[in-house]
Design an enzyme around this catalytic site. Structure first.
Site, PDB file in Angstrom:
ATOM      1  N   TYR A  45     -11.176 -83.263 105.873  1.00 46.27           N
ATOM      2  CA  TYR A  45      -9.844 -83.445 106.727  1.00 46.27           C
ATOM      3  C   TYR A  45     -10.031 -84.482 107.391  1.00 46.27           C
ATOM      4  N   GLU A  65      -9.367 -80.864 117.187  1.00 54.33           N
ATOM      5  CA  GLU A  65      -8.111 -80.376 116.818  1.00 54.33           C
ATOM      6  C   GLU A  65      -7.151 -80.483 117.999  1.00 54.33           C
ATOM      7  N   THR A  74     -12.136 -81.231 122.496  1.00 54.67           N
ATOM      8  CA  THR A  74     -11.594 -82.345 122.245  1.00 54.67           C
ATOM      9  C   THR A  74     -11.159 -82.545 120.752  1.00 54.67           C
TER      10      THR A  74
HETATM   11  C1  LIG Z   1     -13.851 -69.762 107.398  1.00 51.96           C
HETATM   12  C2  LIG Z   1     -14.338 -70.895 108.289  1.00 51.96           C
HETATM   13  C3  LIG Z   1     -13.355 -71.273 109.235  1.00 51.96           C
HETATM   14  C4  LIG Z   1     -13.846 -72.378 109.971  1.00 51.96           C
HETATM   15  C5  LIG Z   1     -12.576 -72.889 111.225  1.00 51.96           C
HETATM   16  C6  LIG Z   1     -12.361 -74.219 110.893  1.00 51.96           C
HETATM   17  C7  LIG Z   1     -11.991 -74.820 112.122  1.00 51.96           C
HETATM   18  C8  LIG Z   1     -12.025 -74.255 113.313  1.00 51.96           C
HETATM   19  C9  LIG Z   1     -13.349 -73.923 113.926  1.00 51.96           C
HETATM   20  C10 LIG Z   1     -14.458 -74.614 114.093  1.00 51.96           C
HETATM   21  C11 LIG Z   1     -13.715 -76.291 114.319  1.00 51.96           C
HETATM   22  C12 LIG Z   1     -14.831 -76.942 113.351  1.00 51.96           C
HETATM   23  C13 LIG Z   1     -14.711 -78.147 113.048  1.00 51.96           C
HETATM   24  C14 LIG Z   1     -13.568 -79.172 114.103  1.00 51.96           C
HETATM   25  C15 LIG Z   1     -12.450 -79.246 113.457  1.00 51.96           C
HETATM   26  C16 LIG Z   1     -11.890 -80.512 114.053  1.00 51.96           C
HETATM   27  C17 LIG Z   1     -10.728 -81.252 112.990  1.00 51.96           C
HETATM   28  C18 LIG Z   1      -9.802 -82.150 113.714  1.00 51.96           C
HETATM   29  O1  LIG Z   1     -10.215 -82.504 114.842  1.00 51.96           O
HETATM   30  S1  LIG Z   1      -8.654 -82.685 112.948  1.00 51.96           S
HETATM   31  C19 LIG Z   1      -7.807 -83.870 113.755  1.00 51.96           C
HETATM   32  C20 LIG Z   1      -7.086 -83.290 115.030  1.00 51.96           C
HETATM   33  N1  LIG Z   1      -6.301 -84.228 115.496  1.00 51.96           N
HETATM   34  C21 LIG Z   1      -5.374 -83.906 116.324  1.00 51.96           C
HETATM   35  O2  LIG Z   1      -5.045 -82.693 116.847  1.00 51.96           O
HETATM   36  C22 LIG Z   1      -4.422 -84.918 116.759  1.00 51.96           C
HETATM   37  C23 LIG Z   1      -3.541 -84.660 118.008  1.00 51.96           C
HETATM   38  N2  LIG Z   1      -2.288 -85.269 118.090  1.00 51.96           N
HETATM   39  C24 LIG Z   1      -1.109 -84.762 117.536  1.00 51.96           C
HETATM   40  O3  LIG Z   1      -1.126 -83.624 117.002  1.00 51.96           O
HETATM   41  C25 LIG Z   1       0.181 -85.469 117.622  1.00 51.96           C
HETATM   42  O4  LIG Z   1      -0.149 -86.912 117.675  1.00 51.96           O
HETATM   43  C26 LIG Z   1       0.904 -85.415 118.586  1.00 51.96           C
HETATM   44  C27 LIG Z   1       0.040 -85.377 120.105  1.00 51.96           C
HETATM   45  C28 LIG Z   1       1.588 -83.702 118.748  1.00 51.96           C
HETATM   46  C29 LIG Z   1       2.139 -86.376 119.183  1.00 51.96           C
HETATM   47  O5  LIG Z   1       2.941 -86.197 117.683  1.00 51.96           O
HETATM   48  P1  LIG Z   1       3.851 -87.118 117.443  1.00 51.96           P
HETATM   49  O6  LIG Z   1       3.176 -88.584 117.541  1.00 51.96           O
HETATM   50  O7  LIG Z   1       4.516 -86.699 116.264  1.00 51.96           O
HETATM   51  O8  LIG Z   1       4.974 -87.433 118.689  1.00 51.96           O
HETATM   52  P2  LIG Z   1       5.694 -86.358 119.330  1.00 51.96           P
HETATM   53  O9  LIG Z   1       7.206 -86.880 119.641  1.00 51.96           O
HETATM   54  O10 LIG Z   1       4.833 -85.681 120.571  1.00 51.96           O
HETATM   55  O11 LIG Z   1       6.140 -85.117 118.575  1.00 51.96           O
HETATM   56  C30 LIG Z   1       7.316 -85.140 117.582  1.00 51.96           C
HETATM   57  C31 LIG Z   1       7.850 -83.700 117.606  1.00 51.96           C
HETATM   58  O12 LIG Z   1       6.820 -83.034 116.777  1.00 51.96           O
HETATM   59  C32 LIG Z   1       6.609 -81.816 117.509  1.00 51.96           C
HETATM   60  N3  LIG Z   1       5.272 -81.638 117.007  1.00 51.96           N
HETATM   61  C33 LIG Z   1       4.149 -82.356 117.363  1.00 51.96           C
HETATM   62  N4  LIG Z   1       3.159 -81.648 116.761  1.00 51.96           N
HETATM   63  C34 LIG Z   1       3.350 -80.586 116.280  1.00 51.96           C
HETATM   64  C35 LIG Z   1       2.848 -79.422 115.398  1.00 51.96           C
HETATM   65  N5  LIG Z   1       1.501 -79.324 115.247  1.00 51.96           N
HETATM   66  N6  LIG Z   1       3.555 -78.598 114.842  1.00 51.96           N
HETATM   67  C36 LIG Z   1       5.120 -78.432 115.234  1.00 51.96           C
HETATM   68  N7  LIG Z   1       5.571 -79.528 115.869  1.00 51.96           N
HETATM   69  C37 LIG Z   1       4.825 -80.458 116.303  1.00 51.96           C
HETATM   70  C38 LIG Z   1       6.775 -82.161 118.683  1.00 51.96           C
HETATM   71  O13 LIG Z   1       6.774 -80.913 119.883  1.00 51.96           O
HETATM   72  C39 LIG Z   1       7.916 -83.078 119.063  1.00 51.96           C
HETATM   73  O14 LIG Z   1       8.957 -82.205 118.757  1.00 51.96           O
HETATM   74  P3  LIG Z   1      10.433 -82.575 119.507  1.00 51.96           P
HETATM   75  O15 LIG Z   1       9.869 -82.680 121.102  1.00 51.96           O
HETATM   76  O16 LIG Z   1      11.175 -81.321 119.448  1.00 51.96           O
HETATM   77  O17 LIG Z   1      10.594 -84.024 119.102  1.00 51.96           O
HETATM   78  C1  LIG Z   2     -17.265 -82.752 117.018  1.00 59.62           C
HETATM   79  C2  LIG Z   2     -16.018 -83.305 116.370  1.00 59.62           C
HETATM   80  C3  LIG Z   2     -15.520 -82.968 115.203  1.00 59.62           C
HETATM   81  C4  LIG Z   2     -14.123 -83.635 114.625  1.00 59.62           C
HETATM   82  N1  LIG Z   2     -13.765 -83.244 113.392  1.00 59.62           N
HETATM   83  C5  LIG Z   2     -12.592 -83.987 112.818  1.00 59.62           C
HETATM   84  C6  LIG Z   2     -12.371 -83.803 111.552  1.00 59.62           C
HETATM   85  O1  LIG Z   2     -12.699 -83.003 110.963  1.00 59.62           O
HETATM   86  N2  LIG Z   2     -11.275 -84.511 111.165  1.00 59.62           N
HETATM   87  C7  LIG Z   2     -10.466 -85.448 111.911  1.00 59.62           C
HETATM   88  O2  LIG Z   2      -9.323 -85.928 111.476  1.00 59.62           O
HETATM   89  N3  LIG Z   2     -10.893 -85.557 113.318  1.00 59.62           N
HETATM   90  C8  LIG Z   2     -12.076 -84.861 113.584  1.00 59.62           C
HETATM   91  N4  LIG Z   2     -12.212 -85.107 115.149  1.00 59.62           N
HETATM   92  C9  LIG Z   2     -11.759 -86.035 115.904  1.00 59.62           C
HETATM   93  C10 LIG Z   2     -10.958 -85.538 116.821  1.00 59.62           C
HETATM   94  O3  LIG Z   2      -9.897 -84.629 116.259  1.00 59.62           O
HETATM   95  C11 LIG Z   2     -10.200 -86.383 117.861  1.00 59.62           C
HETATM   96  O4  LIG Z   2     -11.485 -86.759 118.369  1.00 59.62           O
HETATM   97  C12 LIG Z   2      -9.360 -85.853 118.940  1.00 59.62           C
HETATM   98  O5  LIG Z   2      -8.027 -85.494 118.210  1.00 59.62           O
HETATM   99  C13 LIG Z   2      -9.098 -86.631 120.058  1.00 59.62           C
HETATM  100  O6  LIG Z   2      -8.577 -87.752 119.885  1.00 59.62           O
HETATM  101  P1  LIG Z   2      -9.256 -89.190 120.512  1.00 59.62           P
HETATM  102  O7  LIG Z   2     -10.801 -89.217 120.242  1.00 59.62           O
HETATM  103  O8  LIG Z   2      -8.612 -90.280 119.780  1.00 59.62           O
HETATM  104  O9  LIG Z   2      -9.258 -89.058 121.787  1.00 59.62           O
HETATM  105  P2  LIG Z   2      -8.165 -89.996 122.953  1.00 59.62           P
HETATM  106  O10 LIG Z   2      -6.937 -89.589 122.780  1.00 59.62           O
HETATM  107  O11 LIG Z   2      -8.636 -91.392 122.942  1.00 59.62           O
HETATM  108  O12 LIG Z   2      -8.647 -89.641 124.371  1.00 59.62           O
HETATM  109  C14 LIG Z   2      -9.432 -90.209 125.129  1.00 59.62           C
HETATM  110  C15 LIG Z   2      -8.727 -89.865 126.644  1.00 59.62           C
HETATM  111  O13 LIG Z   2      -7.381 -90.647 126.629  1.00 59.62           O
HETATM  112  C16 LIG Z   2      -6.701 -89.437 127.061  1.00 59.62           C
HETATM  113  N5  LIG Z   2      -5.192 -89.592 126.602  1.00 59.62           N
HETATM  114  C17 LIG Z   2      -5.061 -90.064 125.106  1.00 59.62           C
HETATM  115  N6  LIG Z   2      -3.480 -89.949 124.927  1.00 59.62           N
HETATM  116  C18 LIG Z   2      -2.993 -89.497 126.500  1.00 59.62           C
HETATM  117  C19 LIG Z   2      -1.587 -89.559 126.685  1.00 59.62           C
HETATM  118  N7  LIG Z   2      -0.676 -89.978 125.964  1.00 59.62           N
HETATM  119  N8  LIG Z   2      -1.431 -89.199 127.919  1.00 59.62           N
HETATM  120  C20 LIG Z   2      -2.577 -88.885 128.855  1.00 59.62           C
HETATM  121  N9  LIG Z   2      -3.753 -89.055 128.399  1.00 59.62           N
HETATM  122  C21 LIG Z   2      -3.901 -89.413 127.056  1.00 59.62           C
HETATM  123  C22 LIG Z   2      -7.329 -88.162 126.628  1.00 59.62           C
HETATM  124  O14 LIG Z   2      -6.837 -87.066 127.395  1.00 59.62           O
HETATM  125  C23 LIG Z   2      -8.601 -88.503 126.702  1.00 59.62           C
HETATM  126  O15 LIG Z   2      -9.137 -88.106 128.326  1.00 59.62           O
HETATM  127  C24 LIG Z   2     -13.552 -84.542 115.523  1.00 59.62           C
HETATM  128  C25 LIG Z   2     -14.202 -84.844 116.880  1.00 59.62           C
HETATM  129  C26 LIG Z   2     -15.126 -84.271 117.416  1.00 59.62           C
HETATM  130  C27 LIG Z   2     -15.710 -84.521 118.494  1.00 59.62           C
END
Ligand SMILES: CCCCC/C=C\C/C=C\C/C=C\CCCCC(=O)SCCNC(=O)CCNC(=O)[C@H](O)C(C)(C)COP(=O)(O)OP(=O)(O)OC[C@H]1O[C@@H](n2cnc3c(N)ncnc32)[C@H](O)[C@@H]1OP(=O)(O)O
Ligand SMILES: Cc1cc2nc3c(=O)[nH]c(=O)nc-3n(C[C@H](O)[C@H](O)[C@H](O)COP(=O)(O)OP(=O)(O)OC[C@H]3O[C@@H](n4cnc5c(N)ncnc54)[C@H](O)[C@@H]3O)c2cc1C
Length: 643
Positions: free
Chosen positions: A115, A404, A402
């Protein structure tokens, strides 16, 4: 109690079978992991994952059995993201035709996916992602490109070396117009020799925190140099691009593109309960084994589990493990409900699902990461040994705060949700987890009626306290925000207060769901009573820890806060007799715990001593390097009296 923890007798039996299958298979040995070099470590992870897949195929394991098998193998690997994100994303955002094509390939592991959303320059800010996907109508293709260094995909698990495909999130550009971020399936490597395809630069991002730990995972870096993919490899359930180059936004909310994150966040809540329960199991068993001070007339010293300070640190974590287990069970129901509604194009509960998954993921992972570290400290010096199982558990777990979604960023999402709810109170009846705000007048008016410590053993008193705290904090934020002409400016200025109000809202959810769980039929003699004690421990521990909130909003008096703490002390004495039974109920094998301190047989000291000699440093009496670097110092003749 084992059934209560597992959720059902069937799940208990199934998970027990998988745990023993893994524990009895030498391929899944874990103790040498922290000593391996990066390449050897990764190769060993591939070997384990391949063996795990062979077991799944040969034994015809079900999806549920496979899920437990991978859990008990207990090693971050590319399969986590293949099964945990790549497949769910296609299921959630693909058209029927796309699912028909790609899911069989992925489910038979004919392709391996990751992803790929986060970039070097952006992770939290998804709309700020820079990778581009430009539609070329002549060729009926998208051109995927990394225009800047910061647009390099960075972090995706399984990307560095294992994956053949990626689900790439990129800025969709059609006819020169930007249409938001969308998901695209892109092949990265040849299915013949696994070499990167033309235009693809891919590799691992390097060593991460801790020895072994998450270094079994090939978190990767990925750049595109104008890579072309067919138009039908953009996931098009939410939006479409026609052959003619017309962008169409179906009546599905754009946020569905974030749907996979909602799914994973709810799985992470149950994962938190598993990780915390492992640490608590180790610390509780060791606290019963460890004796220190207190010997009378030459008798045995005191078990450290009997010290009140040990209990006040350990038992709230034990209670939290159960609390997160039960709220995770409810969250899974909420997610399945919203998923079914989405299939019927009912988007009404999507905001609540987003707020709950974001908030509970944030709350439970923060508490679990802190809790694992506290469990290490509860084990004294021996907790710092790798053989305690705690350092690696901590190192593997802490990125959950951090990935997800950064935990603060997610709490700010909850803040948007509760502020919006407060602003609509005059004309819209709140429902679901914000229903309590519909009673805001009463909650603002009535103060706590507790008069004795016993009065705190009342679910109604507990729920009202947490509702009043959350409502009053949310209303106070709403009132402060109203003073700002520019709402976004106000939100930024008040962000820390809003985060605290979000924590209060989420803690209310966890407490409420624990209490609701106790209203269900819970099998087993004395089980419900034990869980009731833990429920009160969890609630009153939070009330004590956050008593500043309850006092500041004027709901509690200092006397009532003191009564809550008195009751907490009494409750710890009630947990003590069942503490070992409560952690045995997690039904973890010694293999899964990976801890000499947490051994089921309690045979700690002999095994610690035995394990020490297995360290490679003890291969020789005189360590390599001594004669070269130390002996000359010992032998040197120093003329200056001062040295
Ligand atoms: C069988 C095995 C199983 C294993 C299981 C696997 C995984 C789990 C276990 C272990 C983990 C293993 C590995 C690690 C995996 C990690 C993978 C990742 O990290 S993937 C990347 C993750 N990244 C993020 O989470 C990014 C976070 N940022 C965001 O989600 C968005 O940028 C935002 C902070 C929410 C901002 O969104 P946006 O820029 O669109 O602006 P907003 O104005 O805030 O939102 C607009 C609008 O949309 C609504 N909204 C936002 N997000 C969602 C959502 N997810 N769903 C529904 N609605 C959403 C938000 O509320 C606003 O609504 P409104 O106020 O009504 O306009
Ligand atoms: C072990 C690991 C596995 C991962 N796996 C995946 C994967 O499989 N796929 C994938 O796509 N991503 C993956 N990620 C990335 C992960 O999803 C991001 O690191 C995570 O979403 C945080 O985003 P960032 O790194 O940009 O942090 P940033 O947003 O840069 O955070 C840095 C600091 O800024 C602060 N900050 C940021 N925005 C704001 C705001 N608006 N207001 C106040 N404070 C703010 C945060 O709170 C934090 O303290 C992985 C990360 C790790 C560590």
């Amino acid at each position: 109690m084992k059934v209560a923890w597992a959720g059902s007798r069937e799940t208990l039996e199934l998970s027990d079978r998988m745990a023993k299958l893994v524990a009895n298979d030498p391929v899944f040995e874990k103790f040498t992991r922290p000593m391996l070099g990066r390449k050897e470590l990764f190769k060993n992870t591939l070997r384990k994952a391949a063996h795990g897949w062979k077991l799944i195929v040969d034994l015809r394991l079900t999806e549920e059995e496979a899920k437990w098998l991978r859990l008990y193998i207990d090693e971050p690997a590319y399969t986590d993201l293949h099964w945990g994100m790549f497949i769910p994303a296609i299921e959630g955002q693909g058209t029927e035709e796309q699912k028909k094509k790609w899911l069989p390939l992925a489910q038979k592991m004919k392709i391996i996916g990751c992803y790929a959303q986060t970039e070097l320059g952006h992770g939290s800010n998804v709309q700020g992602l820079e990778t581009t996907a430009t539609f070329d109508p002549q060729a009926d293709e998208f051109v995927i490109h990394s225009p800047t260094l910061t647009s390099s995909k960075w972090w995706p698990g399984g990307l560095g070396k294992a994956s053949t495909h990626a689900l790439v999130y990129a800025r969709l550009i059609v006819g020169g117009e930007f249409h938001g971020v969308h998901g695209f399936i892109v092949q990265l490597r040849s299915l013949e020799d696994h070499s990167p395809l033309p235009g693809i630069t891919v590799g691992d991002i390097g060593l991460k925190f801790g020895n072994g730990a998450y270094n079994t995972m090939d978190n990767g870096v990925l750049r595109f140099d104008h890579v072309r993919i067919p138009r039908n490899q953009m996931l098009m359930r939410v939006s479409q691009v026609t052959k003619e180059g017309k962008y169409m936004q179906s009546d599905v909310p754009r946020q569905l593109i974030y749907g996979t994150m909602v799914y994973v966040r709810q799985t992470i809540v149950v994962d938190a309960s598993k990780a915390l329960s492992r640490a608590v199991c180790i610390a509780t068993r060791y606290s019963a084994v460890r004796r220190q001070f207190g010997s009378r007339n030459g008798g045995p010293e005191t078990q450290v589990i009997d010290y009140k300070t040990q209990q006040s640190r350990l038992f709230p974590l034990l209670a939290s493990a159960y609390a997160f287990r039960f709220v995770g069970e409810w969250l899974k129901w909420l997610y399945m409900d919203v998923k079914q509604r989405l299939e019927a194009n009912d988007f009404s509960t999507l905001p609540e699902a987003h707020a709950c998954t974001a908030g509970l993921k944030s709350l439970t992972t923060t508490a679990t990461a802190d809790g694992i570290e506290e469990c290490r400290k509860l084990c004294g010096g021996h907790g710092y040994l790798v053989s305690s199982g705690l350092p690696e558990l901590f190192a593997v777990y802490i990125p959950a705060c951090t990935y997800e979604g950064d935990n603060v960023v997610l709490l700010l999402q909850v803040a948007r949700f509760i502020v919006k709810t407060v602003s609509e109170l005059g004309y819209k009846q709140p429902v679901g987890t914000t229903a309590y705000m519909g009673r805001v007048a009463t909650l603002m008016q009535n103060n706590c009626a507790v008069r004795t410590a016993e009065d705190w053993l009342n679910p109604g008193a507990i729920v009202e306290a947490f509702e009043a705290r959350a409502a009053r904090m949310a209303v106070a934020c709403g009132r402060q925000l109203a003073k700002f002409e520019n709402p976004e400016e106000g939100f930024a200025e008040l962000a820390s207060d809003l985060v605290e109000a979000s924590v209060a809202h989420c803690q209310l959810i966890v407490v409420s769901k624990f209490i609701e769980k106790l209203q269900q039929d819970i099998p087993g003699k004395g089980v419900k009573q034990s869980l009731e004690i833990l429920c009160y421990v969890y609630a009153l521990f939070l009330l004590h820890k956050h008593q500043g909130d309850f006092l500041a909003v004027g709901y509690l008096t200092p006397k009532q806060a003191l009564l809550a703490n008195d009751q907490l002390r009494t409750l710890y004495s009630k947990v003590r007799p069942n503490a070992i039974a409560l952690v045995d109920s997690f039904n973890y094998t010694d293999h899964y715990l990976g801890s000499i301190l947490g051994r089921y047989d309690g045979n700690v000291y002999p095994k610690l001593y035995e394990a020490a000699w297995e360290d490679p440093l003890n291969d020789s009496d005189v360590a390599d390097g001594f004669h070269q670097y130390v002996q000359p110092i010992l032998k040197q003749k120093l003329h200056s009296a001062k040295l």
